[in-house]
Design a protein around this motif. Sequence first.
Motif, PDB file in Angstrom:
ATOM      1  N   ASN A   1       0.834  -1.213   0.000  1.00 16.18           N
ATOM      2  CA  ASN A   1       0.000   0.000   0.000  1.00 16.18           C
ATOM      3  C   ASN A   1       0.865   1.258   0.000  1.00 16.18           C
ATOM      4  O   ASN A   1       0.546   2.256  -0.662  1.00 16.18           O
ATOM      5  CB  ASN A   1      -0.927   0.004   1.227  1.00 16.18           C
ATOM      6  CG  ASN A   1      -2.027  -1.050   1.092  1.00 16.18           C
ATOM      7  OD1 ASN A   1      -2.370  -1.432  -0.022  1.00 16.18           O
ATOM      8  ND2 ASN A   1      -2.565  -1.513   2.230  1.00 16.18           N
TER       9      ASN A   1
ATOM     10  N   ASP B   1       2.296   1.726  -3.348  1.00 16.10           N
ATOM     11  CA  ASP B   1       1.231   2.120  -4.278  1.00 16.10           C
ATOM     12  C   ASP B   1       0.890   3.594  -4.108  1.00 16.10           C
ATOM     13  O   ASP B   1       0.669   4.340  -5.096  1.00 16.10           O
ATOM     14  CB  ASP B   1      -0.003   1.253  -3.997  1.00 16.10           C
ATOM     15  CG  ASP B   1      -1.102   1.510  -5.021  1.00 16.10           C
ATOM     16  OD1 ASP B   1      -0.800   1.394  -6.224  1.00 16.10           O
ATOM     17  OD2 ASP B   1      -2.243   1.743  -4.596  1.00 16.10           O
ATOM     18  N   GLU B   2       0.865   4.076  -2.853  1.00 13.90           N
ATOM     19  CA  GLU B   2       0.579   5.491  -2.594  1.00 13.90           C
ATOM     20  C   GLU B   2       1.700   6.362  -3.143  1.00 13.90           C
ATOM     21  O   GLU B   2       1.450   7.450  -3.718  1.00 13.90           O
ATOM     22  CB  GLU B   2       0.395   5.702  -1.074  1.00 13.90           C
ATOM     23  CG  GLU B   2      -0.024   7.132  -0.732  1.00 13.90           C
ATOM     24  CD  GLU B   2      -0.214   7.305   0.769  1.00 13.90           C
ATOM     25  OE1 GLU B   2      -0.516   8.420   1.203  1.00 13.90           O
ATOM     26  OE2 GLU B   2      -0.079   6.301   1.536  1.00 13.90           O
TER      27      GLU B   2
ATOM     28  N   ALA C   1       3.632   5.639  -5.614  1.00  8.09           N
ATOM     29  CA  ALA C   1       3.577   5.579  -7.091  1.00  8.09           C
ATOM     30  C   ALA C   1       2.478   6.501  -7.622  1.00  8.09           C
ATOM     31  O   ALA C   1       2.613   7.101  -8.704  1.00  8.09           O
ATOM     32  CB  ALA C   1       3.329   4.145  -7.540  1.00  8.09           C
ATOM     33  N   ASN C   2       1.384   6.602  -6.886  1.00  7.95           N
ATOM     34  CA  ASN C   2       0.293   7.471  -7.332  1.00  7.95           C
ATOM     35  C   ASN C   2       0.613   8.963  -7.094  1.00  7.95           C
ATOM     36  O   ASN C   2      -0.055   9.851  -7.659  1.00  7.95           O
ATOM     37  CB  ASN C   2      -1.003   7.100  -6.595  1.00  7.95           C
ATOM     38  CG  ASN C   2      -1.504   5.709  -7.015  1.00  7.95           C
ATOM     39  OD1 ASN C   2      -1.254   5.299  -8.152  1.00  7.95           O
ATOM     40  ND2 ASN C   2      -2.202   5.028  -6.111  1.00  7.95           N
ATOM     41  N   ASN C   3       1.592   9.321  -6.244  1.00  8.66           N
ATOM     42  CA  ASN C   3       1.999  10.717  -5.974  1.00  8.66           C
ATOM     43  C   ASN C   3       3.499  10.829  -6.227  1.00  8.66           C
ATOM     44  O   ASN C   3       4.309  10.846  -5.283  1.00  8.66           O
ATOM     45  CB  ASN C   3       1.673  11.088  -4.516  1.00  8.66           C
ATOM     46  CG  ASN C   3       0.163  10.987  -4.231  1.00  8.66           C
ATOM     47  OD1 ASN C   3      -0.588  11.822  -4.707  1.00  8.66           O
ATOM     48  ND2 ASN C   3      -0.242   9.979  -3.454  1.00  8.66           N
TER      49      ASN C   3
END
Length: 728
Positions: free
Chosen positions: A502, A505-506, A508-510
């Motif tokens: 997680n 993933d966070e 990678a998204n920011n």
Amino acid sequence: MKKILLILYAIIQISRAFAAQTDTLKINVKETKYLTHQYFLELEDPDNIFTAKDIIQNNNFHSISSSFPLLKYSKSVTWLKFTLKNNTDQPLVAITIGKSIIDDFDIFFDEITSRNNDHVNHHIKHLSSKDPQYNSNLLTQGVTLINIPILPDSSNTFYARIKSNASTVIPIEVHSSSQFLQKRSIDNMISGAIAGMFLVMALYNLMLFITVGDKSYLYYVIYIVFLGLTQSLLLGFGSALLPHNLKALNNYVTPLLRSCLGYSLLLFAGEFLQLKQNIKQYYRVFLFLYVLYLLPLIAILAGQAHIAYTLITVAALTTSLTLLFIVAVLYIKGFKPAKFFMIGWGLFLLAVLITIGRNNGLIPYNYFTLNIIIYSALIELILFSVALADKINFYRHQNTQSQQAALTIAKENERLITEQNIFLENKVKERTQELIQTNQNLSITIDNLKSAQMQLIETEKMALLGQLTAGVAHEINNPINFVSANVKPLRVDFDEIFLLLNKYDEAANNPGKSKLLNDANNYKQTIDADFVKSEIKILLDGVEEGATRTAEIVQSLRTFSRMDELVIMPANINSAILSTLIILRSSIPYYIEIKPLLNKLEPLNCYSGKINQALINLINNSIQAIKAKEGHENESIIIKTQDQPDHILIEITDTGIGMTPAVRQRIFEPFFTTKNIGDGTGLGLSIVFGIIEKHNGTILVESIPGQGSTFTVTLPKSLKSDIEEPTF
């Protein structure tokens, strides 16, 4: 003084000369005389060393008190000196010794061979009974004979030498030639008649034996044969058959036949009188008589004929007295045929005693005492024949009485049976009602017993099922606990991995927020991601192992899922054994080593559920036998399988407490157990036996107390399958 001594010596010599004087034996025409002590002087020669020349010059001949010469064990050779005058018109005088056992009979005399002026030439003439010139076979049948050449109306002095190993009287007869021939003709006729009587009696009793089949007649025939042979020797037939070998006749043939006569008498008496059944208390004494007659045979083989004759006389007297006593006892007890045997044998014993007294000079020697043995033997044969006939009548009378008694008993039984039948018919009716009621009660009891038996068998099955359940629960609990223990740490590891994912993933998204990526990397370092991955792998392997072990247990349980199925189907016996070991693994202590030695087997047609039940009972029995030991060391259970042409073998060997022979004989009995009350029903091995018997197999047990037991199961391959093959 010298004159007195000379006078006394002269008186003694005159007295001896006067005492030694004998009468001259004068033989007239048609006359026979015995050579008694009135006519002869005797000189003993116990060492058999004197020659004719020594005897003629010997002055030690003396008179004797007995009428006839007597030979004994200490005096087997004697010399007789007598003077004979021939008052007949024949130049021969016959001298005979009748019916005595004589080895040698010789006569010597001084014969004038020539005259020259006043000088006379002398020569010692030797005559022998063995010389055909003086003993013609035509004349000597039955006697020992010497024909002495002596001119009519002349006399001469003769010296007779007689030798015998038997103690006997020597009855010497002197005959004129005509009288001897006439007497011998009469004696030969009498001897022939006597021999004919013996032959007729033997043939007659032999025919009776063939007809009746009683062994008493056969033994009687044997007795007659030996009695006839011994009497024929007394009549002189032996000397006629062996004229040139009297030593063999007297030293071997005669005593041997007399011993055989004794044995034949014992055989006949034992069978005729049924001594083994009738006189058990005296039968050993009777058997001793057989031993008594063995002693003369030993003496004969040792070449001691003189001892043999003495032993035969002792044995004959002992046998006679013993048999008379036994026969008297039997007659008193009611065996009536014994009276004829007693009379016949009593007469024969009397004849033997008279003969012994005659041979020892105690009884006068005459025609009656000479032939008493032969006459008593003939009377004895007649009485024995009458005794045999009376024995048959005795048994026939007993048989008739027994038949009459049996008939009376049969009639009485018939009357009693008739009365009893009426009584029994009434009783039968009563008992029939009782039996009907009893049968009903028994039917109920049998049903109850069957129900109880089924309950006991179900109880045994439930006990086995409970044991299986406990074992399965224990076996499944271990891998399940293993899985359960790995779930929590695995969940924690997965939570940490999911949280790390997680964070990445966070980040990678920011992409503009580098702090998020740094936080993710820091968290990765914090949880040690590499360690978590390896731990997850280890925990998953553990879960997989637990699941595999659980599946294995479940697969083994499938083997026992149809224990009551009564269908024959192919089964792998090795797999069944391994499945059984898995099921029982929890009940096997750590100190027991299981050693399966399983050879390759083809699938066997069997009731697989029943075979599994038998295997688990046998293996469990071995485990319990080892547990029952006080100490444990090198304990093991060896399970072998072997493939044979027509069957397979299953062998289970344990190191348990073993069994005694008494226990081993009962282990397959229902309800038999050596365990304490409450520890078992005693049906385990009984069920195993029934299962193996249902498969037409066998089970054998070998056991040594304290060392262990071996159960060997044989299962045939010929059990046909009940499953029909599908057709296409």
